[in-house]
Structures are given as C-alpha cells and as structure tokens.
Design an enzyme around this catalytic site. Structure first.
Site, PDB file in Angstrom:
ATOM      1  N   GLU A   7      -8.681  -5.319 -16.163  1.00  0.00           N
ATOM      2  CA  GLU A   7      -8.158  -4.791 -14.911  1.00  0.00           C
ATOM      3  C   GLU A   7      -9.201  -3.848 -14.309  1.00  0.00           C
ATOM      4  OE1 GLU A   7      -4.437  -2.646 -15.073  1.00  0.00           O
ATOM      5  OE2 GLU A   7      -4.222  -2.723 -12.911  1.00  0.00           O
ATOM      6  N   GLU A  42       2.545  -0.049 -10.918  1.00  0.00           N
ATOM      7  CA  GLU A  42       2.221   1.286 -11.431  1.00  0.00           C
ATOM      8  C   GLU A  42       3.281   2.333 -11.072  1.00  0.00           C
ATOM      9  OE1 GLU A  42       0.355   1.546 -13.738  1.00  0.00           O
ATOM     10  OE2 GLU A  42      -1.036  -0.133 -13.595  1.00  0.00           O
ATOM     11  N   HIS A  48       5.253  -1.730 -19.051  1.00  0.00           N
ATOM     12  CA  HIS A  48       4.529  -2.706 -18.229  1.00  0.00           C
ATOM     13  C   HIS A  48       4.855  -4.143 -18.646  1.00  0.00           C
ATOM     14  CE1 HIS A  48       1.957  -0.892 -15.287  1.00  0.00           C
ATOM     15  NE2 HIS A  48       1.198  -0.212 -16.128  1.00  0.00           N
ATOM     16  N   HIS A  51       4.626   4.044 -21.233  1.00  0.00           N
ATOM     17  CA  HIS A  51       4.124   3.454 -19.984  1.00  0.00           C
ATOM     18  C   HIS A  51       3.587   2.035 -20.222  1.00  0.00           C
ATOM     19  CE1 HIS A  51       2.034   3.727 -15.977  1.00  0.00           C
ATOM     20  NE2 HIS A  51       1.267   2.830 -16.557  1.00  0.00           N
ATOM     21  N   GLU A  52       2.695   1.894 -21.181  1.00  0.00           N
ATOM     22  CA  GLU A  52       2.096   0.559 -21.402  1.00  0.00           C
ATOM     23  C   GLU A  52       3.156  -0.425 -21.881  1.00  0.00           C
ATOM     24  OE1 GLU A  52      -0.655   0.403 -20.036  1.00  0.00           O
ATOM     25  OE2 GLU A  52      -1.097   2.546 -20.058  1.00  0.00           O
ATOM     26  N   MET A  88      -4.286   0.308 -21.513  1.00  0.00           N
ATOM     27  CA  MET A  88      -4.189  -0.906 -20.713  1.00  0.00           C
ATOM     28  C   MET A  88      -3.137  -1.849 -21.284  1.00  0.00           C
ATOM     29  SD  MET A  88      -5.197  -2.563 -18.132  1.00  0.00           S
ATOM     30  CE  MET A  88      -4.446  -4.134 -17.757  1.00  0.00           C
ATOM     31  N   GLU A  89      -2.319  -2.392 -20.395  1.00  0.00           N
ATOM     32  CA  GLU A  89      -1.117  -3.133 -20.782  1.00  0.00           C
ATOM     33  C   GLU A  89      -1.314  -4.620 -21.060  1.00  0.00           C
ATOM     34  OE1 GLU A  89      -1.686  -1.878 -17.606  1.00  0.00           O
ATOM     35  OE2 GLU A  89      -0.906  -3.239 -16.076  1.00  0.00           O
ATOM     36  N   ASN A  90      -2.483  -5.066 -21.494  1.00  0.00           N
ATOM     37  CA  ASN A  90      -2.719  -6.490 -21.761  1.00  0.00           C
ATOM     38  C   ASN A  90      -1.563  -7.103 -22.540  1.00  0.00           C
ATOM     39  OD1 ASN A  90      -5.539  -5.934 -20.949  1.00  0.00           O
ATOM     40  ND2 ASN A  90      -5.563  -4.837 -22.887  1.00  0.00           N
ATOM     41  N   GLY A 131      -6.591   5.791 -19.546  1.00  0.00           N
ATOM     42  CA  GLY A 131      -5.725   6.132 -20.672  1.00  0.00           C
ATOM     43  C   GLY A 131      -5.451   4.963 -21.599  1.00  0.00           C
TER      44      GLY A 131
END
Ligand code: TRP
Ligand code: ZN
Length: 879
Positions: free
Chosen positions: A125, A324, A305, A301-302, A267-269, A265
C-alpha cells in the site's frame, strides 16, 4: 525539476482490463530476486474502450521476458518507460507471463520488496506492488493470488504470504519452497510476503460459528515474551468485532509479522498483517503504559480492516477514508470498551485538535474525500484517518446505535467482495436508518474545521432557556466559501448541584430526556427549553459530538463549575482546556493580567483533589495535564513561540507552587506501589504519580530532584524510569548526563528503548538541544534506515519541541531542511512526513516566516527532489 503529475477524482474510469488470477513465484535473493508472474487477463466489459492497449504499472523493475498466451514477445511488440509497460495488441482474454528482477537490499524506500535486518518483507500500500512486478496496480482490480516462495532453507526457514499454506517442497542446494493460496479476491495493495529466520507464538480463536482459527505472531529470535500482549489484544479484537458488528474472521489462519524498518505503524495485508515492531512488542521492561495501549489499538485497527478494507475495499485512492476513517472509528469503539471510555475519547480529541485541526487550518487542508493528489502516500493524513472517524461517529450519534448498525449490516452484505466508494457507504447508512444524509455529505467534500458560536439566555420569570447556535467555516485552499454542515450537538442543562434538567423544547408535549442531541443544519438556529426552574449551566457538545471548534460565552466560574461537576467526563476535561487557554491567552495579551482565573483553576484542582478516588484517578491525571504548546499555538493568529512556552511554564510553576503539599502527598501515596502490575488501576496510579512529579520538579528543589533520582534508580518498569529520566533531563539536573549514559549502556541492544532514549533528549526544552540532536545523528544509536529512529530524533525535535525548533536564529529550520534533503534520496515517504512542521510557516512572526520559507524554497529547488517532498513543499508555499 520533478515532473509532478496530478491525479484527479473526476478522471476516474473503470479499468480497461481485469485480472482473474495471479500466480507469483519469488526466487529470493537479497541483491537480486527473480519474480515470475502468471496472469489471466480479460477485457472489462464495463470499460468504455474495448480496443485499448494493455498498460501495466511497473517501477524500478528489470524486465527479463514477456509471454502472451505462452508466446515470447519480441521487443517491438511492447514498449516500456520508467513507470509503464504497454502492449498494444491483446485479445479479449489471454494469459501473460512476466519475468522481472528486483533488488531488495538496495530498496531503502521501504515500499515494495525490501530487507529489514535479515528479513524479507513487502509493503504494497498504496502503490508498492508495481515495484515487485508489472501489474494493474489499482485497488479496483481484484484477483485471486497463489504465491510460491523459493529461498535458502537455513537463512529463510519461514516463508509466509497471504491465505492458506497449500504445499511445501524440499529442493536442491539447500533451497525449499512454500506455496500459499488466498481464497479471497484482493487488490494488489493487500499482497504480502515475509521470509526469514523467525520464531513464532501461536494461539487459537474459536469464532461464534465454532470455526477454529490459528493465530500466529512471527518475530526475530528473543522477542517471544514481548508478543503475548499483542496476542491477547488480537483475541479481544476478534471477539469484539463479532459482538459489536457480527463480523467473523474468515480464514483458518491469521498471522502477524514483526518488522523493525517500517514506514508506518502496521499494514492490514489479508491474513498476514505486517507490524512495525514498535506497535507489537511490549513487556514491562521496554513498553510504557501508553505503549501497551497503543499496541492494543494498532492490533485492533489492523484486525478490523479485515472487513473494512480487505473484504470491502476502496474503488480508488480518493476513497481512502472509506476504509481508514471507518476502521479508526471501529478501533476507537473497541478501545472505549477495553479501557475507560472517557479517557479514550479525551485522547482521541487531543490528537484531533493538535494535529488534524492544524492540518485543516493550513496550506495542506483537504477534504476527507480529496479531489486530487500528486503522491497518494501524502494523503495518509490526520484528516483522512481522524476526521474521517469523527464523520462516521457523527452519523452514529445522529441516527442512533441501532439504526447505525442496520446501515452497517447493509454495507457489509451488499458490498462484500467489492471495491466501493464513500458514496456507497453513506447510501447504506441512509437505507438502514431512513435518514436523509444529503447535506451530511458535505463533511466529505468541504475542508476546514467548522466553528460553532453559542449564546444563551435564561429568563427566570418564564423559566425558559434560549440557546442560539451559529455556525461558519473559515476558507481553505480552493474553497473560499462553505455551505452549512449537518451535525449533532449533544447537550444537557445542569443545575447548581450538577444535576441535569429534564429537557423539553417549546412546542413539545413532553419531556424527552436529560441529554439531547440537537440537530444543527443551518447557519443560525434557535432552541427554547421550557420549565427550567433555576439558572442552568449548559454542557455543550458532550463527548465531543462533532469535530468543530466551539465558542461559548461561559464565565470563568462556569468553566470551573463544569470542570468539577459535569457528568460528561469529556466536558470536564474540556472545561480545563478552555480555562487554561483563557489564562494563557489573557496573559500573553497583557503580561500584567491578574492571577484571578489562575487561582480559580487551582482552587478547582483543590476541590477535585479532595475527592480523588481509585475510580477517578485516571481522569484526574488527564485534568491536571495542561494543553500542549501546539494547542495554544492553534489559538493564536501569529504564534508567539516564546510567549507560549514561558506562559505555559509560568502557569505550571504556579500550580506546582500552590499545590505543592497536595501533589507531594499524592506522589508519595503511589510512589512505592510494587511490584509492577499491568492493569487499569495501576496504570492510572502511575499516571497520577508521574504527573505530580512533573509539576513538583518545576520547584527546583533538591529534595524533589532526589525523589526523581530515586524513582529512576528503583523503578521496576519503564513507565516510571522514563518519566523520571525525562524530568531529570528536562529540568537540567546536574546528574542527568550520567543517568542518560547509564540508561543507554543498559539498553543499547534494545532498539525500541534506544528510540525512547533519543526522544527524551530531543524533547528537552534546553538551549543546547539542537546541537545535541545534531551530535546524536552521528551516534551509533542512530540509523538512517530505520524510520522509528528518524521519528524519535528528528521528528521529536521538530514537532515536539516547539520553542527549540523555532529558535529565532533559524538553526532548527536549516537543520530540518538538510536532513530532509538527505533522507529524500533514501526514503521519500518519510522525508515528506518530516517536512510537516515547516509547512506552517505563515503562522509565525515575520522573521521566522522568512527563514522557514527560505528552507522550503530551497527544498523545492533541490535537483532530483521526490514527488512526495515536492508536493508537500510546493503546496505549502502556495497556500
Ligand atoms: N493501511 C495502513 C493502516 O492504516 C497504513 C499504511 C498505508 C501503511 N501505507 C502504508 C503502512 C505504508 C506502512 C507503510 O494501518
Ligand atoms: Zn488503517
């Protein structure tokens, strides 16, 4: 000069081609990795053009070969530039085999495939996948991925990618391979690969429909104990999403990989989140209480997502806040259930006011849905994230929790597996709630922070209370006039005891409630409440029901009353913010202003101190902390750098002096609470204790310095040792250099603690800090490849040490400008972020303004400046 290409929302068109399947094979090698990609492609029947060439994105790739339907293309059948590969003639459906070569160890931008320490990892991203292979690298192209990773077995025993592991193979020459298949279609920005000599911890989660999910966290050897808090947070997040939104996890495995060198911070892969070590690792020796909370927030948060971002993604990057803003909001709701809801809200608003409001008031102001960008990485902003979350929160407050949930259910059902728009989201909420949100959509289109002006009158004879609400919004770049916003104003009327009156508006047949949400839609609105028996104090914008600046003609006494009596804890805290602000602003205008309101603030603190209990400890600590210098700066047309610093200091010294006895008593009560425990009560006690110490140190008293020294020496946790060390450094206590040394020697192998050590020194409000920061750039503790180190030293100094960064010589500006020019060649994303403090040049006095502008101009003119840095610097010069 850089060629700055602007992308516009209005130019969006669906892709000409779709990619059904992606088969990737990586032959991992640090200096030269070979990537083979097999794509099945077809023309998009929704596209306007049905005979267009195929144009794939690609950057910093070395092309080895292309085959179309298994036929090797000759060089005249395609053309490529630095950013694109074009094949003119392609059939309706075909396969493409691409072979490319990339250089992971030379990748310092940390976008694409790179090496952190000895671990391979990816960050795709927003547009990093095009640095791995040629692709339609846009979020509305959703494909099924199968990924095979081949690597040396000794150096890279662990090979990870998205989805489920479907096969492993032993190969010749000590090589092995693993193949992963992701059953969910996804955009390229959610692709991930991690390879290294990693350990892991494992746990499981049983979903509400009784599916068993394996949870794993992968990390470099020796970090095991630091991962349990993140694992615990993950399980809480999974349970919360089921309970709050009915959202279950959907794969058999969920993995987190911990990486040291990471731009943001986490990443939501899909199925394989990648985390900056700073946002996962936590143990009492290395993580402060606020680090622990932050880990929970980022893990949440992740994880959230997975539904808001992965299952339902964005059609294009102008929809970024769709995932987001919504995910930040969901994480805030989650955190409000984990800890104290009021404190969570206070912290959210602190962040919003100090960073988002200032963004909205400056040259880089943009709507939650921007309409153009040069570099999308520059739009991962406070406005997209934090204001975006506030906008969702307002929808929930307006329509109420049940109808909001109905709307969310519609959104999840209707758009699962799609790449959609903010408009699709709003329509779902409209349908679920039955509300008309036409006017509400302006929150996504208009930039700037709206201002609410509220007046009120009480008529004792008639027992009526009139409330007049006016709204306006200052002009922002490209938006000189604004239409009125639709917003919820939560309010109550408090009697002299702090009890809320029943609220009945003129014309209503009955009392509705003691707290109400007034709907504000016009430039000016009048409300009249009846049967109000005595003169009330209104409690307005409760729990910060809208992201606006509120101006109310309160007396200082009203604020002191709210601070002690409001049942809305957010508003208690906000009353302190307002009162402190008045005191500081009055004194800045007139240095001889009387101390009367300062005394009132201190008396109110005294009132609160007598009632301090286990339960309200944490809130009390929040109330005792005065607004930051950045907050005061936002209230001034021309920022008085030294005035703010000195006046805030004056007020804190006065509080310390007048409350000395009580603060010391409180400090001593909590001083020896041992051993360390991690729970809400203990955290609150540490916070109160360290806040007291912070005030007491201002007294410059040897006995108190000794308390700090003893706290530093005896601490059994880093919250207490770092607090004490900061106090010693900030107050220039003679032993501080010795303790700094001691701290470094003790922790020099722990990168995250070294970051704290750098930040403590960068924050010191001392005349020689700039020189000290320059020296630290050459210290072995510093590392240009590690964004955490850069943020902890350069970032901390330039954003968290206002008075020193803005010293009148301009030395701070030259320093920052030099570091940016150096960093831009290595990591443009981080360089552009670091630039932020210079962009507010117009807010300062003439001398500083000119000095700052000079540096911005110099940065814009640098040969080879990146689009990232160019966009921020040039826009801030124009704005
Ligand atoms: N999507 C990520 C998040 O919100 C953030 C992100 C965007 C990011 N771009 C990135 C993280 C680049 C690391 C590097 O959690
Ligand atoms: Zn996010």
């Amino acid at each position: 000069m850089t060629e700055a290409k602007t992308t516009f929302l209005r130019d969006y068109t669906p892709p000409d081609f779709l990619i059904k399947t992606v088969d990737l094979c990586f032959l991992l090698d640090e200096t030269s990795t070979k990537v083979s990609s097999h794509l099945t492609i077809s023309r998009n029947s929704d596209a306007e053009e049905q005979s267009s060439p195929l144009i794939l994105n690609g950057e910093q790739l070395e092309l080895i070969s292309i085959k179309l339907n298994d036929r090797l293309l000759s060089e005249n059948e395609y053309k490529f530039s630095a950013t694109e590969l074009t094949i003119d003639k392609v059939p309706r459906e075909f396969s493409l085999n691409l072979e490319t070569q990339i250089k992971p160890s030379a990748n310092t931008s940390l976008s694409g495939l790179y090496v952190s320490r000895s671990i391979f990892c990816t960050q795709c991203e927003a547009e990093g996948f095009r640095r791995i292979t040629y692709f339609l690298d846009r979020p509305d192209v959703l494909a099924s991925y199968t990924t095979t990773i081949v690597a040396d077995k000794t150096r890279y025993p662990v090979l990870l990618s998205n989805g489920n592991k479907i096969s492993t193979k032993e190969l010749a020459n000590n090589q092995h391979s693993v193949t992963w298949k992701d059953p969910f279609k996804k955009p390229s920005y959610l692709f991930a690969l991690v390879a290294g000599n990693l350990e892991f911890i494992q746990d499981k989660f049983v979903t509400k429909s009784a599916r068993k999910v394996t949870l794993q966290i992968f990390f470099e050897k020796g970090q095991k104990e630091k991962c349990y808090h993140a694992m615990d947070s993950l399980k809480k997040a999974m349970a919360w999403d089921e309970q709050a939104y009915g959202r279950e996890y959907d794969l058999d495995i969920f993995m987190i990989a911990v990486i040291d060198d990471f731009n943001m911070g986490a990443m939501e892969n899909k199925g394989l989140n990648i985390f900056n070590s700073q946002t996962v690792l936590a143990d009492p020796e290395s993580a402060t209480d606020s680090d622990y909370s932050y880990v929970t927030k980022v893990v949440g948060h992740e994880y959230f997502h997975n539904w808001t971002g992965d299952r339902i993604t964005c059609r294009d990057w102008f929809q970024l806040s769709l995932k987001e803003g919504l995910t930040v909001f969901r994480e805030q709701e989650f955190s409000e259930t984990i800890g104290s809801a009021a404190i969570e809200r206070i912290n959210t608003v602190k962040l919003l006011r100090s960073l988002q409001f200032s963004e909205d008031a400056g040259p880089l102001a943009h709507p939650v849905q921007p309409d153009s960008y040069i570099e999308i990485n520059n739009f991962y902003t406070m406005t997209i994230y934090e204001k975006g979350a506030e906008v969702i929160r307002m929808m929930k407050v307006l329509v109420g929790p049940e109808l909001f949930r109905k709307g969310m259910d519609i959104y999840f059902e209707r758009h699962d597996g799609q790449a959609v728009t903010i408009e699709d989201f709003i329509q779902s909420i409209e349908e679920g709630s039955g509300y008309d949100l036409q006017q509400f959509r302006l929150w996504y289109k208009q930039s700037g922070t709206p201002e609410l002006y509220i007046e009120y009158h009480y008529k004792p004879e008639a027992k009526t209370f009139d409330l007049i609400v006016k709204q306006s919004c200052p002009p922002t770049p490209n938006q000189l006039t604004k239409k009125p916003f639709y917003l919820p104003l939560a309010m109550a009327l408090l009697d002299a005891e702090g009890q809320a009156f029943a609220l009945q508006l003129t014309g209503e047949s009955q009392v509705v409630d003691k707290q109400r949400v007034l709907t504000i839609k016009e430039t000016e609105q009048h409300f009249q409440f009846v049967n109000i028996d005595s003169k009330p104090v209104p409690s307005l914008l409760r729990n910060f029901s809208a992201p606006v600046k509120l101006y109310v003609a309160y007396s200082d006494k009203d604020l002191a009353f709210l601070m002690q009596n409001d049942s809305d804890y957010f508003n208690r805290w906000d009353a302190v913010q307002q009162l402190a602000n008045r005191i500081v602003m009055r004194r800045l205008e007139q240095p001889s202003a009387s101390d009367e309101s300062a005394n009132l603030l201190i008396e109110s603190y005294q009132g609160l101190l007598t009632n301090i209990t286990k339960e309200n400890n944490a809130l009390f600590a929040e109330l005792l902390n005065l607004p930051s210098e950045a907050y005061f700066s936002e209230q001034m047309k021309v920022v008085d750098v030294d005035g703010i610093h000195n006046t805030r200091l004056w007020l804190r010294e006065k509080i310390a002096h007048d409350l000395r006895v009580q603060l010391l008593k409180l400090y001593k009560t909590y001083q020896d609470f041992k051993p360390y425990t991690f729970n809400e009560t203990a955290q609150a006690q540490r916070r109160v204790k360290n806040t007291c110490l912070n005030y007491l140190m201002l007294l410059k008293d040897t006995a108190i310095n000794n308390l700090a020294i003893s706290q530093y020496q005896k601490a059994d946790n880093i919250t207490d040792s770092v607090s004490a060390l900061s106090e010693l450094v900030n107050n220039n206590v003679s032993e501080s250099a010795q303790f700094l040394n001691d701290f470094y020697e003790k922790y020099k192998t722990n990168t995250l603690i070294v970051c704290k050590w750098l930040a403590i020194q960068a924050y010191a409000p001392l005349g020689d800090t700039l020189q000290h920061v320059k020296d630290l750039l050459k210290h072995p503790a510093f590392d240009w490849k590690n964004p955490n180190k850069i943020r902890s030293l350069i970032g901390a100094f330039c954003t968290g040490n206002q008075a020193q960064f803005h010293q009148i010589s301009g030395g701070g500006y030259v320093f920052l400008s030099e570091q940016i020019q150096h960093l831009d060649k290595l990591n443009p994303q981080i360089a552009a972020r670091l630039l932020r403090p210079l962009t507010r040049w117009q807010r300062f006095d003439k001398t500083r303004r000119e000095l700052m502008r000079e540096q911005l101009e110099c940065i814009v003119k640098t040969t080879g400046v990146s689009p990232d840095v160019y966009e921020i610097a040039s826009k801030s010069l124009v704005g």
